[in-house]
Write a protein that holds these residues in place. Structure first.
Motif, PDB file in Angstrom:
ATOM      1  N   LYS A 108     -22.500  17.583 -61.998  1.00  0.00           N
ATOM      2  CA  LYS A 108     -22.039  18.512 -63.027  1.00  0.00           C
ATOM      3  C   LYS A 108     -23.231  19.314 -63.579  1.00  0.00           C
ATOM      4  O   LYS A 108     -24.329  18.774 -63.705  1.00  0.00           O
ATOM      5  N   TYR A 149     -21.782  33.778 -60.157  1.00  0.00           N
ATOM      6  CA  TYR A 149     -21.463  32.460 -59.609  1.00  0.00           C
ATOM      7  C   TYR A 149     -21.445  32.509 -58.093  1.00  0.00           C
ATOM      8  O   TYR A 149     -20.968  33.475 -57.495  1.00  0.00           O
ATOM      9  N   VAL A 199     -19.941  27.095 -56.740  1.00  0.00           N
ATOM     10  CA  VAL A 199     -19.695  26.129 -57.805  1.00  0.00           C
ATOM     11  C   VAL A 199     -18.201  25.816 -57.795  1.00  0.00           C
ATOM     12  O   VAL A 199     -17.396  26.617 -57.340  1.00  0.00           O
ATOM     13  N   LYS A 214     -15.156  24.887 -60.232  1.00  0.00           N
ATOM     14  CA  LYS A 214     -14.754  24.779 -61.639  1.00  0.00           C
ATOM     15  C   LYS A 214     -13.611  23.784 -61.756  1.00  0.00           C
ATOM     16  O   LYS A 214     -12.521  24.024 -61.236  1.00  0.00           O
ATOM     17  N   LEU A 272     -18.191  22.497 -64.789  1.00  0.00           N
ATOM     18  CA  LEU A 272     -18.649  23.162 -63.571  1.00  0.00           C
ATOM     19  C   LEU A 272     -19.464  22.185 -62.714  1.00  0.00           C
ATOM     20  O   LEU A 272     -20.355  21.500 -63.228  1.00  0.00           O
TER      21      LEU A 272
END
Ligand code: GLY
Length: 442
Positions: free
Chosen positions: A359, A372, A375, A377, A382
């Protein structure tokens, strides 16, 4: 209000989504992504998740949303023929069809094309499908570069001095490449400094965007394994401090000639981005390779500087009327630093190699822009994947200010991450200038 389809889910596509969203035409963005990029999602009217080989899903999403045109970010969907599939549904695209995308997807296609049309810039090279003749050709070269013939995510090129030393080692690597790839390209190694020249092309008109220098190596001081790119910079005059104007003109002229050759060879105009990876040498600009798309990270350097409406640019690319549009960029410096998982790009036996999928927290990045990339979500926050996570971009009147903005932004990302501190520093750039001075002996 045009409906525009964006295919891709990285930081490059986040920057593209932002450029589309800034348009005065108030476009509605529809994004097809293989993973949910929160930055792109926040700019989109609608998103669809799916694989880039699922052409039916992409064309279905496009037709049901009455898309005016599509913009393709990464090379994978181009290689899978997404533009051919969209064209068959009557939807034009900024991006080449599968045959034209060989500019990137087949290194041998491009080397042979450049030779066939007597375009300058090629090294001495040979393409092999077996080991017959490999040793004799290696013997002829002073420095050696080995490339598998296909997409390698920017990590497949092996360079003498960096990845191997002796000719015997080169021979063993050639055998290994031929086990995994249908053909192998052996090339002469150039000494010089690399630069990325991303050009917009409508088939006949080629327009240069500001020059960018990427940093492939994982660690400061250009050490460690090659990556997809750890960060990049550009300067307010849109050139590079180690280049002569002639180097840039040569790179652009090679690209113009390649665009014309592509049309002759395939019968179709190339509509999209021709990103030339060039190297300035003592004998001028030489071609390392082409990509059939914007660079990642390089897109994050140039797209935020666009003064011209990106939707207008796309429409002119599709219509073949780029010669009628003035394309302008802000005279600013940019520094992009990629925040990556600590283990990114490291060999499995490296002590940090294991970290990923942890995380992260993203605080206030201040004046920096945040794009971004890989990643994930989730409801509780995140998470990292195994690839580059977030591009942080500083933009200012000069390079040092841009670097400071990017550096401060990077510090706002908390977790088991890493980045290169040296990108955009005066010391690293001086190293490039000194290197070119030594090569040119002036
Ligand atoms: N920056 C390298 C690439 O986009 O392939």
């Amino acid at each position: 209000m045009p409906n525009i389809l964006l295919v891709g889910n990285g930081a490059r596509e986040h920057a593209m989504a932002e450029a589309i969203s800034r348009s005065q035409h108030n476009p509605r963005l529809f994004s097809f992504m293989k993973a949910n990029n929160p930055g792109i999602a926040s700019l989109s009217e609608k998103i669809k998740l799916g694989g880039y080989s699922d052409l039916a899903a992409i064309t279905g999403f496009a037709t049901e949303n009455k898309i005016e045109f599509a913009v393709i970010g990464p090379e994978d969907p181009l290689n899978n023929g997404v533009v051919d599939a969209l064209t068959a549904c009557g939807i034009p695209a900024v991006g080449p069809n599968k045959s034209l995308a060989r500019l990137e997807t087949s290194k041998s296609f491009t080397r042979n094309l450049v030779n066939k049309y007597h375009i300058p810039g090629n090294p001495q090279f040979n393409v092999f499908t077996s080991m017959d003749g490999v040793e004799a050709f290696l013997n002829k070269l002073e420095g050696i570069v080995l490339k598998p013939d296909g997409l390698t995510g920017g990590k497949g090129v092996l360079v003498q001095g960096d990845h191997f030393v002796t000719e015997d080692e080169a021979l063993k690597l050639c055998q290994q490449i031929l086990k995994e790839s249908s053909s192998l390209i052996v090339e002469e190694k150039f000494d010089g400094e690399e630069f990325s020249l991303q050009c917009l092309c409508d088939g006949k008109t080629v327009v240069a965007t500001p020059l960018v220098q990427d940093h492939k190596r994982r660690f400061d001081g250009d050490r460690g394994p090659n990556t997809g790119g750890m960060g990049s910079y550009s300067l307010p005059d849109h050139s590079m401090p180690f280049l002569k104007p002639q180097d840039v003109e040569e790179g652009l002229e090679i690209t113009r000639q390649v665009a014309a050759a592509l049309w002759k060879e395939t019968g179709n105009p190339y509509k999209g981005v021709m990103y030339g990876g060039f190297i300035a040498t003592k004998n001028g600009a030489k071609l390392l390779e082409y990509n059939a798309r914007f660079g990642d990270p390089e897109a994050m350097n140039i797209l935020p500087l666009l003064k011209t409406d990106f939707v207008e640019i796309c429409r002119h690319i599709i219509a073949g009327t780029l010669d009628q549009l003035k394309i302008e960029f802000e005279p600013k410096a940019t520094v992009c630093k990629y925040v990556v998982p600590k283990g990114y790009g490291l060999p499995a036996d490296h002590p940090d190699a294991a970290s990923s999928r942890d995380k992260i927290e993203v605080g206030n990045v201040g004046k920096a822009r945040l794009y971004y990339s890989s990643v994930d979500k989730k409801e509780d926050g995140l998470y990292l994947s195994s690839s580059r996570a977030i591009g942080i971009v500083g933009i200012a009147d000069n390079l040092e200010e841009a670097r400071k903005i990017a550096e401060a932004g990077v510090k706002a990302v908390k977790g088991p991450v890493a980045y290169r501190e040296d990108i955009g520093t005066a010391a690293l750039i001086q190293k490039r200038i000194d290197h070119m001075k030594k090569i040119r002996k002036y």
